[in-house]
Write a protein that holds these residues in place. Sequence first.
Motif, PDB file in Angstrom:
ATOM      1  N   ILE A 299      17.711   0.294  73.956  1.00  0.00           N
ATOM      2  CA  ILE A 299      16.585   1.258  74.323  1.00  0.00           C
ATOM      3  C   ILE A 299      15.917   0.363  75.314  1.00  0.00           C
ATOM      4  CG2 ILE A 299      14.302   1.450  73.537  1.00  0.00           C
ATOM      5  CD1 ILE A 299      15.183   1.674  70.777  1.00  0.00           C
ATOM      6  N   ALA A 300      15.876  -1.209  75.476  1.00  0.00           N
ATOM      7  CA  ALA A 300      15.324  -1.761  76.559  1.00  0.00           C
ATOM      8  C   ALA A 300      15.881  -1.369  78.212  1.00  0.00           C
ATOM      9  CB  ALA A 300      15.520  -3.368  76.529  1.00  0.00           C
ATOM     10  N   ALA A 301      17.227  -1.090  77.922  1.00  0.00           N
ATOM     11  CA  ALA A 301      18.298  -0.552  79.098  1.00  0.00           C
ATOM     12  C   ALA A 301      17.762   0.685  79.705  1.00  0.00           C
ATOM     13  CB  ALA A 301      19.572  -0.937  78.700  1.00  0.00           C
ATOM     14  N   PHE A 302      17.678   1.371  78.584  1.00  0.00           N
ATOM     15  CA  PHE A 302      17.095   2.905  78.751  1.00  0.00           C
ATOM     16  C   PHE A 302      15.581   2.799  79.440  1.00  0.00           C
ATOM     17  CE2 PHE A 302      15.204   7.008  77.955  1.00  0.00           C
ATOM     18  CZ  PHE A 302      15.902   7.779  78.382  1.00  0.00           C
ATOM     19  N   LEU A 303      15.041   2.145  78.960  1.00  0.00           N
ATOM     20  CA  LEU A 303      13.579   2.030  79.705  1.00  0.00           C
ATOM     21  C   LEU A 303      13.425   1.715  80.971  1.00  0.00           C
ATOM     22  CD1 LEU A 303      11.235   0.781  76.549  1.00  0.00           C
ATOM     23  CD2 LEU A 303      11.534   3.147  77.480  1.00  0.00           C
ATOM     24  N   ASP A 304      14.398   0.621  81.221  1.00  0.00           N
ATOM     25  CA  ASP A 304      14.489  -0.071  82.664  1.00  0.00           C
ATOM     26  C   ASP A 304      15.138   1.078  83.561  1.00  0.00           C
ATOM     27  OD1 ASP A 304      13.730  -2.444  81.580  1.00  0.00           O
ATOM     28  OD2 ASP A 304      15.794  -3.273  81.363  1.00  0.00           O
ATOM     29  N   ALA A 305      16.045   1.652  83.105  1.00  0.00           N
ATOM     30  CA  ALA A 305      16.561   2.784  83.698  1.00  0.00           C
ATOM     31  C   ALA A 305      15.642   4.031  84.318  1.00  0.00           C
ATOM     32  CB  ALA A 305      17.697   3.501  83.343  1.00  0.00           C
ATOM     33  N   ARG A 306      14.943   4.184  83.166  1.00  0.00           N
ATOM     34  CA  ARG A 306      13.679   5.256  83.198  1.00  0.00           C
ATOM     35  C   ARG A 306      12.678   4.835  84.109  1.00  0.00           C
ATOM     36  NH1 ARG A 306       9.302   8.247  79.644  1.00  0.00           N
ATOM     37  NH2 ARG A 306       8.579   9.494  81.085  1.00  0.00           N
ATOM     38  N   LYS A 307      12.252   3.708  84.060  1.00  0.00           N
ATOM     39  CA  LYS A 307      11.163   3.133  85.017  1.00  0.00           C
ATOM     40  C   LYS A 307      11.663   3.057  86.469  1.00  0.00           C
ATOM     41  CE  LYS A 307       8.337  -0.876  85.622  1.00  0.00           C
ATOM     42  NZ  LYS A 307       7.700  -2.134  85.124  1.00  0.00           N
ATOM     43  N   ALA A 308      13.018   2.709  86.583  1.00  0.00           N
ATOM     44  CA  ALA A 308      13.434   2.844  88.218  1.00  0.00           C
ATOM     45  C   ALA A 308      13.500   4.136  88.560  1.00  0.00           C
ATOM     46  CB  ALA A 308      14.848   2.236  87.993  1.00  0.00           C
TER      47      ALA A 308
END
Length: 354
Positions: A299-308
């Motif tokens: 989930i942390a990786a998904f949120l990072d990708a979405r923020k980018a």
Amino acid sequence: MQSPPTRRRPRPTQVAIAVAVAAAVGSGLAVVGTRQAPAQRPSSAATPARSLTSPGVPPAASDTPSPTPSPTVTVTDPSVTATVTTASPLAAPAGTTAPRPAATTPTAHTPTPAPVFHPDLSDPRWKEYAQELVSSAENSTLDWRSQYRYIEDIGDGRGYTAGIIGFCSGTGDLAHVLRLYRDAAPDNALVKYLPALAKVEGTASHQGLDPDFVADWRRAAQDPKLQHAQDAERDRFYFDPAVGQAKADGLHALGQFAYYDAMVMHGPGTDPDSFGGIRTAALRKAKPPSQGGDESAYIAAFLDARKAAMLRDPARHDTSRIDTAQRVFLQAGNLDLLPPLRWHVYGDAYTIPA
């Protein structure tokens, strides 16, 4: 020459008694039998019954106390009396001690643990939480049902943004809502705008919509049929696909909401700034639980990708719906989105009580 002695056949009653006695002996029962004098034999004095034990030999004396008399069964015919005595199953031979029953150790009972409750967004209560969370970011309120009539151009290049999750004239989903509304109410006041919406798709143009579309939308939004059309389009195009994919990836309620919120803002698709592209970028960094990965890390990786992806769009530079909302729940380990929930979006504080 004398004739051979005539053999006498035993009487049926004697045979039956013999069988009964044999069965009793085979079952471990003691048998005592006596023979009575034949009734037809004349005698001046009664002949005493003869014991089957040796005559004249008294029973042997014993220091062992006599056991409790066992029940007897007596079968009598005119010539034979058979007494069947049941042996006590607990009696021990003379001079020995009856064995004690083996001690048993109580088996410790380990209670079966109750199944852990993991809600997901298909639960009506958690679906309601999801709508409130999205509405805090889309409309700055938790009262998402008050937003059926919402409409404005927010200057993001997508034309008019309207309704409960921000259907846009420039992305085509607003036209989908109006088609559903037309199917339910063919003569509604918004049908006339469908040709114009087809022309402005992919642009920020209001051509063919102004000057009356905004006022007409707000009036029509009081109609339950238009409200239902908005609910149906939200579920068909955004909510159901996002939650379905999240479940396939092994995610609980927080991960399901992260997918849903991203689908609402970025839309479906495979380009880098759509939901599909964001998920693909996350998969390069971490494995979801369905592939044996850690749920929080994924989930942390998904949120990072979405923020980018948001930072690549000048109209979406505020990432508080991730930083001070979803990531707050993740850092608290609240993967099930259990209330109370407290978060901030655009500097405003929100709470969903327990």
